[in-house]
Motif scaffolding. Structure first.
Motif, PDB file in Angstrom:
ATOM      1  N   VAL A 147       0.982  -0.785   0.158  1.00 38.86           N
ATOM      2  CA  VAL A 147       0.576   0.124  -0.169  1.00 38.86           C
ATOM      3  C   VAL A 147       0.996   1.054  -0.431  1.00 38.86           C
ATOM      4  CG1 VAL A 147      -1.771   1.042   1.497  1.00 38.86           C
ATOM      5  CG2 VAL A 147      -2.099  -0.874   0.992  1.00 38.86           C
ATOM      6  N   ILE A 148       1.620   0.732   0.601  1.00 40.61           N
ATOM      7  CA  ILE A 148       3.016   2.154   1.145  1.00 40.61           C
ATOM      8  C   ILE A 148       3.678   2.539  -0.304  1.00 40.61           C
ATOM      9  CG2 ILE A 148       4.867   3.377   2.090  1.00 40.61           C
ATOM     10  CD1 ILE A 148       3.691   2.590   4.151  1.00 40.61           C
ATOM     11  N   ALA A 149       3.857   1.511  -1.015  1.00 37.90           N
ATOM     12  CA  ALA A 149       4.520   1.605  -2.297  1.00 37.90           C
ATOM     13  C   ALA A 149       3.364   2.195  -3.228  1.00 37.90           C
ATOM     14  CB  ALA A 149       5.016   0.385  -2.748  1.00 37.90           C
ATOM     15  N   ALA A 150       2.474   1.931  -3.515  1.00 40.15           N
ATOM     16  CA  ALA A 150       1.533   1.924  -4.266  1.00 40.15           C
ATOM     17  C   ALA A 150       1.028   3.571  -4.101  1.00 40.15           C
ATOM     18  CB  ALA A 150      -0.200   1.181  -4.245  1.00 40.15           C
ATOM     19  N   VAL A 151       1.278   4.256  -2.860  1.00 43.62           N
ATOM     20  CA  VAL A 151       0.011   5.250  -2.411  1.00 43.62           C
ATOM     21  C   VAL A 151       2.120   6.516  -2.640  1.00 43.62           C
ATOM     22  CG1 VAL A 151       0.021   6.970  -0.822  1.00 43.62           C
ATOM     23  CG2 VAL A 151      -0.531   4.915  -0.649  1.00 43.62           C
ATOM     24  N   LEU A 152       2.943   6.160  -3.145  1.00 41.42           N
ATOM     25  CA  LEU A 152       4.284   6.570  -3.198  1.00 41.42           C
ATOM     26  C   LEU A 152       4.006   6.544  -4.998  1.00 41.42           C
ATOM     27  CD1 LEU A 152       7.187   5.478  -1.132  1.00 41.42           C
ATOM     28  CD2 LEU A 152       6.168   7.300  -0.956  1.00 41.42           C
ATOM     29  N   MET A 153       3.553   5.192  -5.819  1.00 35.62           N
ATOM     30  CA  MET A 153       3.949   5.770  -6.985  1.00 35.62           C
ATOM     31  C   MET A 153       2.321   6.354  -7.479  1.00 35.62           C
ATOM     32  SD  MET A 153       4.558   1.893  -8.584  1.00 35.62           S
ATOM     33  CE  MET A 153       3.630   0.815  -7.224  1.00 35.62           C
ATOM     34  N   GLY A 154       1.431   6.651  -6.863  1.00 34.25           N
ATOM     35  CA  GLY A 154       0.834   7.794  -7.020  1.00 34.25           C
ATOM     36  C   GLY A 154       0.777   8.938  -7.151  1.00 34.25           C
ATOM     37  N   VAL A 155       1.424   9.316  -5.643  1.00 30.48           N
ATOM     38  CA  VAL A 155       1.536  10.693  -5.296  1.00 30.48           C
ATOM     39  C   VAL A 155       2.353  10.832  -7.052  1.00 30.48           C
ATOM     40  CG1 VAL A 155       3.131  12.117  -4.717  1.00 30.48           C
ATOM     41  CG2 VAL A 155       1.868  10.766  -3.142  1.00 30.48           C
ATOM     42  N   THR A 156       3.880  10.307  -6.643  1.00 29.40           N
ATOM     43  CA  THR A 156       4.603  10.498  -7.615  1.00 29.40           C
ATOM     44  C   THR A 156       3.968  11.248  -9.030  1.00 29.40           C
ATOM     45  OG1 THR A 156       6.331   9.426  -6.888  1.00 29.40           O
ATOM     46  CG2 THR A 156       6.475  10.097  -9.281  1.00 29.40           C
ATOM     47  N   GLU A 157       3.844  10.262  -9.670  1.00 31.83           N
ATOM     48  CA  GLU A 157       2.308  10.071 -10.888  1.00 31.83           C
ATOM     49  C   GLU A 157       1.447  11.310 -10.691  1.00 31.83           C
ATOM     50  OE1 GLU A 157      -1.391   8.036 -12.934  1.00 31.83           O
ATOM     51  OE2 GLU A 157       0.384   6.701 -12.374  1.00 31.83           O
ATOM     52  N   LYS A 158       1.344  12.000  -9.868  1.00 31.68           N
ATOM     53  CA  LYS A 158       0.240  12.760  -9.688  1.00 31.68           C
ATOM     54  C   LYS A 158       1.340  14.315 -10.111  1.00 31.68           C
ATOM     55  CE  LYS A 158      -3.296  15.521  -8.831  1.00 31.68           C
ATOM     56  NZ  LYS A 158      -4.119  15.714 -10.019  1.00 31.68           N
ATOM     57  N   LEU A 159       2.245  14.440  -9.097  1.00 33.22           N
ATOM     58  CA  LEU A 159       2.865  15.084  -9.469  1.00 33.22           C
ATOM     59  C   LEU A 159       3.542  15.437 -11.087  1.00 33.22           C
ATOM     60  CD1 LEU A 159       5.331  15.140  -6.509  1.00 33.22           C
ATOM     61  CD2 LEU A 159       3.571  16.530  -7.094  1.00 33.22           C
ATOM     62  N   PHE A 160       4.669  14.279 -11.773  1.00 33.88           N
ATOM     63  CA  PHE A 160       4.658  13.871 -13.311  1.00 33.88           C
ATOM     64  C   PHE A 160       2.962  15.313 -14.007  1.00 33.88           C
ATOM     65  CE2 PHE A 160       7.824  11.296 -12.150  1.00 33.88           C
ATOM     66  CZ  PHE A 160       8.957  11.923 -12.998  1.00 33.88           C
ATOM     67  N   PHE A 161       1.974  14.506 -13.587  1.00 31.60           N
ATOM     68  CA  PHE A 161       0.708  15.533 -14.502  1.00 31.60           C
ATOM     69  C   PHE A 161       0.735  17.096 -13.702  1.00 31.60           C
ATOM     70  CE2 PHE A 161      -1.361  11.011 -15.187  1.00 31.60           C
ATOM     71  CZ  PHE A 161      -0.359  10.656 -16.006  1.00 31.60           C
ATOM     72  N   ALA A 162       0.903  17.102 -12.537  1.00 33.38           N
ATOM     73  CA  ALA A 162       0.363  18.755 -12.026  1.00 33.38           C
ATOM     74  C   ALA A 162       1.110  19.329 -12.822  1.00 33.38           C
ATOM     75  CB  ALA A 162      -0.522  18.410 -10.825  1.00 33.38           C
ATOM     76  N   LEU A 163       2.996  19.139 -12.515  1.00 31.39           N
ATOM     77  CA  LEU A 163       3.768  20.200 -12.463  1.00 31.39           C
ATOM     78  C   LEU A 163       4.578  20.333 -13.476  1.00 31.39           C
ATOM     79  CD1 LEU A 163       5.551  19.468  -8.854  1.00 31.39           C
ATOM     80  CD2 LEU A 163       3.629  21.378  -9.600  1.00 31.39           C
ATOM     81  N   ASN A 164       3.494  19.546 -14.253  1.00 31.66           N
ATOM     82  CA  ASN A 164       4.377  19.891 -16.393  1.00 31.66           C
ATOM     83  C   ASN A 164       5.165  20.506 -16.935  1.00 31.66           C
ATOM     84  OD1 ASN A 164       5.095  18.082 -18.724  1.00 31.66           O
ATOM     85  ND2 ASN A 164       2.784  18.680 -19.706  1.00 31.66           N
ATOM     86  N   SER A 165       3.676  21.942 -16.112  1.00 29.38           N
ATOM     87  CA  SER A 165       4.443  23.491 -17.008  1.00 29.38           C
ATOM     88  C   SER A 165       5.370  24.075 -16.057  1.00 29.38           C
ATOM     89  CB  SER A 165       3.426  24.042 -17.024  1.00 29.38           C
ATOM     90  OG  SER A 165       2.775  24.397 -15.708  1.00 29.38           O
ATOM     91  N   SER A 166       5.327  23.964 -14.984  1.00 26.84           N
ATOM     92  CA  SER A 166       6.586  24.250 -13.844  1.00 26.84           C
ATOM     93  C   SER A 166       7.719  23.373 -13.582  1.00 26.84           C
ATOM     94  CB  SER A 166       6.117  24.480 -12.993  1.00 26.84           C
ATOM     95  OG  SER A 166       5.394  23.306 -11.961  1.00 26.84           O
ATOM     96  N   GLY A 167       7.308  22.162 -14.812  1.00 30.38           N
ATOM     97  CA  GLY A 167       8.877  21.686 -14.376  1.00 30.38           C
ATOM     98  C   GLY A 167       8.560  20.815 -12.620  1.00 30.38           C
ATOM     99  N   TYR A 168       8.643  19.530 -12.696  1.00 24.66           N
ATOM    100  CA  TYR A 168       8.616  19.190 -11.123  1.00 24.66           C
ATOM    101  C   TYR A 168      11.043  19.077 -10.993  1.00 24.66           C
ATOM    102  CZ  TYR A 168       8.472  14.848  -8.258  1.00 24.66           C
ATOM    103  OH  TYR A 168       8.769  14.589  -6.929  1.00 24.66           O
ATOM    104  N   ASN A 169      11.176  18.724 -12.551  1.00 25.69           N
ATOM    105  CA  ASN A 169      13.190  19.268 -12.115  1.00 25.69           C
ATOM    106  C   ASN A 169      13.381  19.741 -11.519  1.00 25.69           C
ATOM    107  OD1 ASN A 169      12.516  20.183 -14.272  1.00 25.69           O
ATOM    108  ND2 ASN A 169      14.112  18.907 -15.767  1.00 25.69           N
TER     109      ASN A 169
END
Length: 284
Positions: free
Chosen positions: A170-192
């Motif tokens: 569950v914790i691993a899946a939540v971490l994957m979900g958080v990372t996936e959401k950040l990639f989508f949400a911060l696409n314009s501002s740049g997660y990196n």
């Protein structure tokens, strides 16, 4: 009965509860401050319930349910009461998880976004199904008085192992979900580029990892197990395994023995008792 290393246990317990509660607070701050809040209208506001309910139910409440047997203040409570609390907490977590799933499927369907295409969704749905199965089997085998003791002894090691495996997944899946959401949400501002939202949410991820590590440590310390009840039956084939985190040990060394052997042993014990009784009477 006093607990060995009580101060250490208390320190880790308080730390785990604090870290778990902070994880929930961080998730709420994330969706309310950075992701525009909560709603139930098919928009991103409805999706935001997904991380909030998953972290609250699937991570925080499930962790508490796992260690509830270890609380020394509950050791005087009946085992049935503690099983009911254990199952009740897991049931609350399962309800929150189902609502979280509904919110994300509603959001995807409203915006015609494909479902179940990412690794996060595959792992997440798999662990939800396993969690509900684990809960149902636990209720029917360990909580309700229907299952024979031999079945409980057989299933208990698998129940304990699968519970910890599900929690870690569950914790691993939540971490994957958080990372996936950040990639989508911060696409314009740049997660990196280390935006504030990215740094804040990465911190949330570290908090959940720390919470999981503390729960795993608490539940795997043998000195912090719930003591066996004086009148409990020992349940395990090799005399070693215990009934869940609560620590009820069961020994079934004679369960599968032939009836003739058991009857022979009972007759021998009866003859010995009669001989002893006669000997005592002869000396009176």
């Amino acid at each position: 009965m006093a607990m060995d290393g009580y101060k250490g246990f208390l320190g880790l317990l308080v730390s785990s509860l604090l870290v778990g509660f902070l994880s929930v607070i961080f998730t709420l701050i994330w969706v309310l401050h950075y992701r525009e809040g909560l709603g139930w209208d098919g928009t991103a506001l409805e999706f935001n319930w997904h991380p909030v309910l998953m972290v609250t139910g699937f991570v925080f409440i499930q962790g508490i349910a796992i260690i509830v047997y270890r609380l020394p203040w509950t050791w005087k409570c009946s085992k049935f009461l503690m099983k009911s609390i254990h199952a009740g907490l897991h049931t609350i977590a399962a309800i929150l998880v189902i609502i979280a799933l509904v919110s994300v499927f509603d959001f995807h369907n409203a915006l015609n976004i494909p479902n179940m295409y990412s690794l996060h969704s595959w792992v997440g749905l798999t662990v939800v199904i396993l969690y509900i199965l684990q809960l149902l089997l636990g209720v029917f085998i360990f909580l309700l008085p229907w299952a024979p003791l031999s079945l409980r002894a057989l299933v208990m090691p698998m129940h304990v192992y699968s519970g910890l495996l599900i929690f870690g997944t569950v914790i691993a899946a939540v971490l994957m979900g958080v990372t996936e959401k950040l990639f989508f949400a911060l696409n314009s501002s740049g997660y990196n580029k280390f935006p504030p939202e990215g740094v804040f949410t990465n911190t949330l991820g570290l908090l959940m990892v720390l919470y999981g590590a503390l729960i795993f440590w608490i539940v795997t310390r043998p000195q912090w197990q719930r003591p066996k009840e004086p009148n409990s039956v020992l349940l395990q084939p090799n005399g070693g395994a215990q009934e869940g985190a609560g620590g009820l040990t069961v020994n079934f060394s004679n369960v599968d023995a032939p009836d003739s052997k058991l009857n022979h042993e009972a007759s021998a014990k009866k003859r010995n008792f009669t001989a002893d009784e006669v000997g005592q009477r002869s000396t009176m």
